[in-house]
Design an enzyme around this catalytic site. Structure first.
Site, short mmCIF file in Angstrom:
data_model
loop_
_atom_site.label_atom_id
_atom_site.label_comp_id
_atom_site.label_asym_id
_atom_site.label_seq_id
_atom_site.Cartn_x
_atom_site.Cartn_y
_atom_site.Cartn_z
N GLU A 243 0.83 -1.21 0.00
CA GLU A 243 0.00 0.00 0.00
C GLU A 243 0.87 1.26 0.00
OE1 GLU A 243 -2.74 -0.75 3.29
OE2 GLU A 243 -4.05 -1.86 1.93
N ASP A 322 -8.17 -9.24 3.72
CA ASP A 322 -7.86 -8.18 4.66
C ASP A 322 -8.93 -8.12 5.75
OD1 ASP A 322 -7.04 -5.92 5.93
OD2 ASP A 322 -7.51 -4.53 4.31
N GLU A 350 -12.55 -3.18 12.34
CA GLU A 350 -12.58 -2.40 11.11
C GLU A 350 -13.73 -2.82 10.18
OE1 GLU A 350 -8.89 -2.49 8.97
OE2 GLU A 350 -9.70 -1.32 7.30
C1 GCU Z 1 -6.17 -2.33 5.97
C2 GCU Z 1 -6.51 -1.03 6.61
C3 GCU Z 1 -5.39 -0.03 6.48
C4 GCU Z 1 -4.11 -0.66 7.01
C5 GCU Z 1 -3.83 -1.96 6.30
C6 GCU Z 1 -2.65 -2.74 6.89
O1 GCU Z 1 -6.12 -2.20 4.59
O2 GCU Z 1 -7.69 -0.50 6.03
O3 GCU Z 1 -5.75 1.11 7.22
O4 GCU Z 1 -3.05 0.22 6.83
O5 GCU Z 1 -4.95 -2.80 6.42
O6 GCU Z 1 -2.89 -3.74 7.53
O7 GCU Z 1 -1.52 -2.36 6.71
#
Ligand code: GCU
Length: 616
Positions: A243, A322, A350
């Site tokens: 990400e 996730d 979440e």
């Molecule tokens: C999910 C979450 C993010 C987080 C990511 C992770 O996608 O929405 O906020 O950063 O997991 O586990 O790194």
């Protein structure tokens, strides 16, 4: 029960604040024991004997003369908490030597230094504010008691998406981290920090290439500073190439090369390097049907099995996506035999109701440990659900998840119902039939949430902005690789060998169960298969009818939960919060039921066989 600020909850029996005089877990064990014996007036003679070779283990033995808790330096504290729980519950004392299954039992906090918490649902950070450390020491000690009482021994204090004034890391930031570590040390809780793989760039180096000697020197030097300030620091946690976070891929290096370079810097100090395996293409074109996100982690890491240093732990989210309501256990957790593995759970709700909707996680964890096999991992971590709210977790019942997580981390054979019953009894002290009622409500709560939100493996039909609330097409044309592909004929992704091939990542005995829709458990059906609405399920109903029925049933069960809770004599301030959040949960459930059913009705054109109202 006194107010929340005292954080009695399931530790109501401890009436005095943890003492600032205690500097070690042994001293704390003695303090807590005296604290309890004096307050409870239980009149038993209890002694403590430290045997350093026992480390975190303890044994409680009874003789005519009284009770003896024998244990390692941290073990005696766990022994004292175990004794208190047993006495409070009126149970017999634990027998034999008790040893935690996993040496690393972590809570990962996604706290940012500005005081916010990523995916936090219980207020602001307990230790950060305005880009600095900021906390009440008493509150940190209460936190320490809570963590140790649950059996948790490592706290990672900052977000995996690191937002830190890096320049201060070797300086004031480290001194402040050391002060926090001092407060938690008497509870046997060690700290960990999340680090940014590109940190060397922020200190003027031209590269963060793991094979560049200047880079490895930088990290060794930093590790020296860190362990000099905090000699019992547990290690570093890293989110790399995930990400948009920096990582070794930018330099053409593998994740084993990246992780091992850092691990070598930590090795002389006994530190572990926790490397997250949450890596996938987060810029996917939805038109691209060759890429299937759940395949990503296994494809990347399985070829690296056996190549990680022995102080690296590969931390894998429980499912291949996730933290969804229901995912099969990640094939990576099953398929790595020569790497130290850790399973990552998420207490922060979440995708599971955001600490508004009730979702007790123990049944889910039972299933995950059973699917994986407890011996496949040597560490467990869970994303924290804590915050600065007076009751720590927003919804009072969310505290159950923290407590139960600690129990699973200590003993993955934990029975979900037992742990929920114990927590309920310790927290509210109701009569048996009320405790039973609360226990069964909590046991069912995850299934209820699943029914009205995402039954049959129908993940991702949720609002992308905040991950709360129904939005069937919310993620459908986005970059995240999260598609359900609903159309007028059917829904789901074919992950068999004829489809994306994901199912082949599992060993044969698991694969065979999932690859045939006739044997695939209903809960995973649309995760593994694309099926037409008229597909006939094992119970004789069509897929479409099941989608309708599950959403109707989920809402009805939520209504029943509300009725049951209304009749329970929760003390204030819990009662008010439980009621207010249950109302929101009902609104959420109703919306989710109607939006999803209408969505499928509009596509399929087929009415509910039972004639219930589906809006058009
Ligand atoms: C999910 C979450 C993010 C987080 C990511 C992770 O996608 O929405 O906020 O950063 O997991 O586990 O790194």
């Amino acid at each position: 029960m006194s107010g929340w600020r005292d954080c009695r909850g399931w530790q109501r029996a401890l009436t005095r604040e943890p003492s600032s005089e205690c500097k070690t877990p042994e001293e704390m064990a003695l303090f807590e024991l005296q604290n309890y014996l004096a307050a409870s007036g239980c009149g038993r003679q209890v002694g403590i004997k430290t045997d350093p070779s026992m480390d975190e283990s303890f044994q409680i033995s009874e003789s005519d003369g009284g009770v003896l808790i024998r244990g390692g330096r941290r073990g005696v504290l766990y022994g004292v908490y175990a004794l208190i729980e047993a006495l409070e519950l009126g149970e017999s004392l634990p027998k034999g030597v008790r040893t935690p299954c996993y040496p690393l039992r972590m809570i990962d906090c996604w706290d940012n230094m500005d005081g916010t918490i990523e995916r936090g649902y219980a207020g602001r950070s307990i230790w950060f504010e305005d880009d600095a450390f900021c906390y009440e020491p008493d509150r940190i000690r209460r936190l320490g008691r809570m963590l140790a009482g649950a059996g948790i021994n490592v706290l990672c204090i900052n977000n995996v998406n690191v937002h830190m004034p890096a320049q201060q890391l070797p300086g004031s930031l480290l001194a402040d981290t050391a002060a926090l570590a001092d407060l938690l040390r008497p509870f046997g809780v060690r700290l960990m920090i999340s680090i940014d793989f590109s940190l060397p760039l922020q200190f003027g180096l031209e590269s963060a290439d793991p094979l560049d000697l200047r880079v490895s020197d930088f990290w060794s030097h930093l590790a020296q500073n860190v362990w000099h300030a905090i000699p019992d620091m547990a290690g570093f946690l890293v989110k790399a190439d995930s990400e948009h976070r920096p990582g070794p891929n930018a330099y053409g290096r593998t994740h084993a090369e990246g992780a091992n370079m850092l691990a070598k810097a930590l090795k002389p100090f006994g530190g572990v390097l926790v490397w997250r395996a949450f890596v996938y293409n987060c810029m996917q074109d939805w038109r691209d049907t060759d890429t299937d996100r759940p395949c990503a982690a296994y494809d990347l890491y399985q070829p690296l099995d056996g190549m990680f240093d022995d102080n690296v732990i590969l931390q894998v989210k429980y499912g291949p996506y996730d933290f969804q309501v229901r995912e099969p256990v990640s094939p990576l957790l099953v398929g790595m035999n020569n790497t130290r593995m850790g399973m990552e759970l998420q207490l922060a709700q979440e995708y599971t109701g955001q600490q508004i909707d009730i979702f007790a996680m123990p049944p889910m964890w039972r299933r995950l440990f059973d699917e994986m096999g407890k011996e496949k991992v040597s560490a467990v971590a869970a994303v924290s659900n804590l915050g600065r709210d007076d009751n720590w977790t927003g919804h009072p019942f969310a505290m159950l998840n923290l407590y139960a997580y600690g129990r699973f981390a200590w003993d993955p054979d934990t029975d979900p119902e037992t742990v929920i019953r114990r927590w309920s009894a310790l927290t509210y002290g109701f009569e048996k039939d009320l405790t039973d009622r609360l226990t069964s409500l909590l046991m069912e709560s995850g299934r209820v949430y699943e029914l009205y939100t995402a039954p049959l493996g129908l993940n991702w039909m949720i609002n992308p902005e905040n991950h709360y609330g129904a939005n069937p097409y919310g993620y459908e044309f986005m970059v995240w690789g999260t598609y359900t592909k609903a159309d007028r004929n059917g829904v789901g992704i074919d992950r068999t060998a004829k489809g994306t091939g994901y199912v082949s990542q599992y060993p044969p005995q698991i694969r065979h169960k999932y690859e045939d829709p006739q044997t695939c458990p209903d809960e995973y059906l649309l995760f593994f298969h694309r099926l037409n609405y008229d597909f006939v399920m094992k119970d004789g109903r069509t897929l479409l009818q099941r989608i309708y029925d599950d959403h109707f049933t989920g809402y009805e069960l939520a209504e029943q939960m509300a009725e049951t809770l209304d009749k329970m004599p929760f003390p204030e301030p819990d009662a008010g919060v439980i009621k207010e959040r249950m109302e929101k949960q009902l609104e959420n459930a109703r919306q989710w039921r109607d939006v999803t059913n209408t969505f499928f009705y509009r596509f399929s054109g087929a009415a509910d066989a039972k004639g219930r109202k589906i809006y058009s």
